[in-house]
Design a protein around this motif. Structure first.
Motif, mmCIF file in Angstrom:
data_model
loop_
_atom_site.group_PDB
_atom_site.id
_atom_site.type_symbol
_atom_site.label_atom_id
_atom_site.label_comp_id
_atom_site.label_asym_id
_atom_site.label_seq_id
_atom_site.Cartn_x
_atom_site.Cartn_y
_atom_site.Cartn_z
ATOM 1 N N ALA A 1 0.836 -1.212 0.000
ATOM 2 C CA ALA A 1 0.000 0.000 0.000
ATOM 3 C C ALA A 1 0.867 1.258 0.000
ATOM 4 C CB ALA A 1 -0.942 -0.010 1.203
ATOM 5 N N LEU A 2 1.897 1.288 0.836
ATOM 6 C CA LEU A 2 2.778 2.455 0.885
ATOM 7 C C LEU A 2 3.529 2.624 -0.429
ATOM 8 C CD1 LEU A 2 3.947 4.813 2.531
ATOM 9 C CD2 LEU A 2 5.719 3.229 3.334
ATOM 10 N N ASP A 3 4.022 1.538 -0.983
ATOM 11 C CA ASP A 3 4.716 1.620 -2.275
ATOM 12 C C ASP A 3 3.793 2.181 -3.353
ATOM 13 O OD1 ASP A 3 7.089 0.637 -1.241
ATOM 14 O OD2 ASP A 3 6.773 -1.410 -1.990
ATOM 15 N N ALA A 4 2.547 1.720 -3.366
ATOM 16 C CA ALA A 4 1.593 2.210 -4.358
ATOM 17 C C ALA A 4 1.279 3.685 -4.130
ATOM 18 C CB ALA A 4 0.315 1.373 -4.326
ATOM 19 N N ALA A 5 1.137 4.092 -2.852
ATOM 20 C CA ALA A 5 0.846 5.504 -2.553
ATOM 21 C C ALA A 5 1.945 6.405 -3.095
ATOM 22 C CB ALA A 5 0.685 5.705 -1.048
ATOM 23 N N ASP A 6 3.183 5.936 -3.028
ATOM 24 C CA ASP A 6 4.299 6.732 -3.544
ATOM 25 C C ASP A 6 4.204 6.945 -5.056
ATOM 26 O OD1 ASP A 6 5.390 7.074 -1.013
ATOM 27 O OD2 ASP A 6 6.834 5.439 -1.241
ATOM 28 N N ALA A 7 3.418 6.104 -5.733
ATOM 29 C CA ALA A 7 3.253 6.237 -7.179
ATOM 30 C C ALA A 7 1.965 6.972 -7.562
ATOM 31 C CB ALA A 7 3.269 4.848 -7.833
ATOM 32 N N VAL A 8 1.093 7.244 -6.604
ATOM 33 C CA VAL A 8 -0.167 7.938 -6.883
ATOM 34 C C VAL A 8 0.108 9.437 -7.013
ATOM 35 C CG1 VAL A 8 -2.483 8.499 -6.020
ATOM 36 C CG2 VAL A 8 -1.538 6.226 -5.609
ATOM 37 N N THR A 9 -0.449 10.026 -8.037
ATOM 38 C CA THR A 9 -0.306 11.468 -8.209
ATOM 39 C C THR A 9 -1.489 12.193 -7.569
ATOM 40 O OG1 THR A 9 -1.514 11.522 -10.296
ATOM 41 C CG2 THR A 9 0.888 11.133 -10.423
ATOM 42 N N GLU A 10 -1.270 13.436 -7.240
ATOM 43 C CA GLU A 10 -2.361 14.258 -6.704
ATOM 44 C C GLU A 10 -3.491 14.353 -7.728
ATOM 45 O OE1 GLU A 10 -4.357 16.558 -3.833
ATOM 46 O OE2 GLU A 10 -2.613 15.259 -3.656
ATOM 47 N N GLN A 11 -3.131 14.462 -9.004
ATOM 48 C CA GLN A 11 -4.145 14.534 -10.056
ATOM 49 C C GLN A 11 -5.024 13.282 -10.046
ATOM 50 O OE1 GLN A 11 -2.650 15.138 -14.028
ATOM 51 N NE2 GLN A 11 -4.598 14.617 -14.961
ATOM 52 N N ARG A 12 -4.407 12.118 -9.891
ATOM 53 C CA ARG A 12 -5.190 10.876 -9.892
ATOM 54 C C ARG A 12 -6.138 10.831 -8.701
ATOM 55 N NH1 ARG A 12 -8.652 7.814 -10.268
ATOM 56 N NH2 ARG A 12 -8.510 5.545 -10.376
ATOM 57 N N VAL A 13 -5.671 11.267 -7.546
ATOM 58 C CA VAL A 13 -6.524 11.290 -6.359
ATOM 59 C C VAL A 13 -7.694 12.242 -6.585
ATOM 60 C CG1 VAL A 13 -6.623 11.885 -3.911
ATOM 61 C CG2 VAL A 13 -4.666 10.634 -4.802
ATOM 62 N N GLN A 14 -7.414 13.410 -7.148
ATOM 63 C CA GLN A 14 -8.463 14.392 -7.410
ATOM 64 C C GLN A 14 -9.464 13.894 -8.454
ATOM 65 O OE1 GLN A 14 -8.830 17.739 -5.938
ATOM 66 N NE2 GLN A 14 -7.691 16.514 -4.454
ATOM 67 N N GLU A 15 -8.990 13.137 -9.437
ATOM 68 C CA GLU A 15 -9.904 12.543 -10.423
ATOM 69 C C GLU A 15 -10.879 11.595 -9.737
ATOM 70 O OE1 GLU A 15 -7.395 10.574 -13.230
ATOM 71 O OE2 GLU A 15 -6.762 12.446 -14.185
ATOM 72 N N HIS A 16 -10.378 10.898 -8.741
ATOM 73 C CA HIS A 16 -11.242 9.951 -8.026
ATOM 74 C C HIS A 16 -12.196 10.674 -7.088
ATOM 75 C CE1 HIS A 16 -12.793 6.556 -5.918
ATOM 76 N NE2 HIS A 16 -12.346 7.042 -4.779
ATOM 77 N N HIS A 17 -11.668 11.622 -6.316
ATOM 78 C CA HIS A 17 -12.489 12.319 -5.329
ATOM 79 C C HIS A 17 -11.885 13.692 -5.070
ATOM 80 C CE1 HIS A 17 -14.739 13.162 -1.693
ATOM 81 N NE2 HIS A 17 -15.464 12.079 -1.897
ATOM 82 N N ALA A 18 -12.634 14.723 -5.404
ATOM 83 C CA ALA A 18 -12.116 16.089 -5.325
ATOM 84 C C ALA A 18 -11.725 16.501 -3.906
ATOM 85 C CB ALA A 18 -13.146 17.068 -5.891
ATOM 86 N N GLY A 19 -12.245 15.842 -2.895
ATOM 87 C CA GLY A 19 -11.938 16.213 -1.520
ATOM 88 C C GLY A 19 -10.739 15.508 -0.925
ATOM 89 N N LEU A 20 -10.112 14.639 -1.673
ATOM 90 C CA LEU A 20 -8.968 13.881 -1.157
ATOM 91 C C LEU A 20 -7.645 14.467 -1.640
ATOM 92 C CD1 LEU A 20 -10.090 10.166 -1.640
ATOM 93 C CD2 LEU A 20 -9.971 11.470 0.481
ATOM 94 N N HIS A 21 -6.615 14.196 -0.843
ATOM 95 C CA HIS A 21 -5.251 14.575 -1.210
ATOM 96 C C HIS A 21 -4.337 13.413 -0.841
ATOM 97 C CE1 HIS A 21 -6.490 18.678 -1.968
ATOM 98 N NE2 HIS A 21 -7.220 18.586 -0.859
ATOM 99 N N ILE A 22 -3.369 13.144 -1.668
ATOM 100 C CA ILE A 22 -2.459 12.019 -1.422
ATOM 101 C C ILE A 22 -1.746 12.184 -0.080
ATOM 102 C CG2 ILE A 22 -0.547 12.997 -2.765
ATOM 103 C CD1 ILE A 22 -1.480 9.250 -2.366
ATOM 104 N N ALA A 23 -1.451 13.389 0.321
ATOM 105 C CA ALA A 23 -0.771 13.610 1.599
ATOM 106 C C ALA A 23 -1.585 13.057 2.772
ATOM 107 C CB ALA A 23 -0.499 15.097 1.811
#
Length: 183
Positions: A74-96
């Motif tokens: 999960a942590l390894d995958a999070a390091d590859a997630v972009t902020e843009q991808r998180v926002q595409e999924h849910h505008a209220g989320l941030h990878i941080a």
């Protein structure tokens, strides 16, 4: 979070369905569903999907070594997630916002395995990321869990926490040691 998801995501919906089954007590079925999804996604698939799935799958394992393997994924995958991808999924989320929970779970896994130095490294990382947590019940729950795990590390306590996700004493809200249903 009050913002609605940007659009339907069948993989995230399937992950959420499996999570609900696990929280309802059918952990074997939930694990099977998530493992099937993992096979379909693959190790090079969408990092948001991999992060969410691995994080929730870790919570379905009582064995801390098995949970650790999934929490590392999960942590390894999070390091590859972009902020843009998180926002595409849910505008209220941030990878941080994922990192306090991810490091908390790793700290708890290492603590349960008796690797207190590694546990301390991850609880320190969870604390470093915690100031970005929302001032809401989810953030409060995570801050409390960080404190609880830190105290258990200090005591060299290897027992499973009653409030840990998947424990008999935890509620569905205790999935707060996961990045959230919208990981």
């Amino acid at each position: 979070m009050t913002s609605a998801p940007a659009g339907p995501d069948p993989t995230m919906e399937a992950i959420g369905h499996a999570l609900a089954e696990g929280q309802a007590g059918d952990t074997a079925s939930a694990r099977r569903e998530l493992l099937d999804l993992w096979s379909a996604i693959g190790v090079t698939g969408d990092p948001l999907h991999r992060c969410s799935l691995a994080h929730y799958l870790a919570d379905l394992h009582d064995d801390p070594a098995q949970a650790l393997a999934w929490d590392i994924r999960a942590l390894d995958a999070a390091d590859a997630v972009t902020e843009q991808r998180v926002q595409e999924h849910h505008a209220g989320l941030h990878i941080a916002g994922f990192y306090p929970s991810l490091h908390l779970n790793l700290a708890d896994d290492y603590r349960r395995l008796g690797s207190f130095e590694a546990a301390t490294e991850h609880i320190d990382a969870a604390r470093e990321h915690a100031p970005g947590l929302p001032r809401d019940p989810y953030g409060d729950l995570l801050r409390g869990a960080i404190q609880e795990v830190a105290e258990a590390i200090d005591k060299r306590d290897r027992s499973r926490r009653a409030s840990a996700p998947g424990s008999a004493g935890s509620s569905a809200a205790d999935s707060a040691t996961a990045p959230g249903p919208d990981c």
